[in-house]
Design a protein around this motif. Structure first.
Motif, short mmCIF file in Angstrom:
data_model
loop_
_atom_site.label_atom_id
_atom_site.label_comp_id
_atom_site.label_asym_id
_atom_site.label_seq_id
_atom_site.Cartn_x
_atom_site.Cartn_y
_atom_site.Cartn_z
N GLY A 32 -17.87 -41.53 19.95
CA GLY A 32 -19.24 -42.00 20.10
C GLY A 32 -19.78 -42.65 18.84
N PHE A 33 -18.93 -42.76 17.83
CA PHE A 33 -19.33 -43.33 16.54
C PHE A 33 -18.14 -44.00 15.89
CE2 PHE A 33 -17.68 -39.15 15.82
CZ PHE A 33 -16.89 -39.29 14.69
N SER A 40 -22.98 -46.57 15.72
CA SER A 40 -22.84 -46.20 17.13
C SER A 40 -22.73 -47.41 18.06
CB SER A 40 -24.03 -45.34 17.56
OG SER A 40 -25.24 -46.07 17.39
#
Length: 121
Positions: A32-33, A40
């Motif tokens: 997610g990053f 992000s």
């Protein structure tokens, strides 16, 4: 970024990776990053399936009953043309530095990327 991952891990003939819109880093393991900058804003992309063998390990002893029929089989680390490294299966005669191209095959009940020597044009 879509939660539905249509790649080999879900039975589709594709290798997906992420590219960070902030810093340009590419990463194979979906997160997610961004592992480089923490951003992000990630874009999911499809790899072309070309690369070069970074490492190879011939497996001569089955780890499970499902893999017994495949012994011996080759596990590779492949540096892809897109810039990420991935683990995959491949021809037993591959060596470090070989240019390779991915196809997909069944292995122990699942679909996996399988690399073979790239054709010379």
């Amino acid at each position: 970024m879509s939660n539905a991952r249509a790649d080999w891990t879900t039975g589709h003939e594709a290798i997906l990776y992420q590219s960070c819109a902030t810093c340009g880093n590419v990463q194979y393991f979906r997160r997610g990053f961004c592992a480089a900058c923490g951003g992000s804003d990630l874009v999911e992309k499809r790899a072309g399936g070309e690369g070069r063998v970074y490492a190879t390990s011939l497996v001569c002893r089955a780890a499970t009953s499902e893999t017994r029929a495949h012994v011996p089989y080759n596990i590779l680390l492949v540096d892809t043309a897109e810039g990420f490294r991935m683990m995959a299966h491949g021809d037993n005669n591959l060596a470090i530095g070989d240019k390779v191209k991915a196809r997909f095959t069944q292995f122990a009940g699942g679909l996996v990327p399988y690399f073979e020597k790239a054709r010379r044009d």
